[in-house]
Write a protein that holds these residues in place. Structure first.
Motif: not given
Length: 147
Positions: A44-48, A74-76, A109-117, A130-131
């Motif tokens: 897995v690669n995770i980028t921001e 807050n878990v995917i 997932l951090p608190e800054v995530v938009d769960y509808s996106n 893409k989160i």
């Protein structure tokens, strides 16, 4: 610190009991057993970026319908469970292996995530998720003038 060379294949270890050594060599060199001893979790690669987080999962040989992606609080969780059985009539098998693939990966997932996106796509053996981030979490760029 002293290095001690342990006996390997170059030494004649079969002299003590060749039957026992051959049985264990054949047992642990059998691909059926060694393939199942290895943990098969995809890389897995995770980028921001400023707008979103991106999770890339290397999972070749699967289809879009094989993946299950769930978000709970807050878990995917990304999971796959695929079983294939090819039955061919008129053949006598001395060894037959079924293909069964499954894995599960979870990320907090951090608190800054938009769960509808949250969007996912699968192309060329890579699952791309893409989160999006909330608007208030996106860093606004601006030029600061020196006075």
């Amino acid at each position: 610190m002293a290095l001690i060379k342990l006996p390997g294949k170059s030494y004649n270890t079969d002299a003590v009991n060749p039957f026992v050594n051959n049985v264990f060599d054949n047992l642990f060199n059998d691909s059926f057993i060694t393939d199942r001893l290895v943990t098969r979790v995809p890389a897995v690669n995770i980028t921001e970026s400023a707008e979103a987080f991106n999770i890339e999962v290397a999972a070749p040989g699967l289809q879009k319908s094989d993946f299950k992606i769930n978000v709970d609080k807050n878990v995917i969780n990304i999971s796959v469970e695929k079983q294939e059985e090819k039955v061919e009539e008129g053949k006598v098998y001395s060894k037959k292996e079924f293909s069964y693939t499954s894995f599960s990966r979870s990320f907090t997932l951090p608190e800054v995530v938009d769960y509808s996106n949250i969007d996912a796509s699968y192309e060329n053996g890579v699952l791309d998720i893409k989160i999006g981030k909330k608007e208030e979490a996106k860093v606004a760029k601006r030029l600061i003038e020196v006075k």
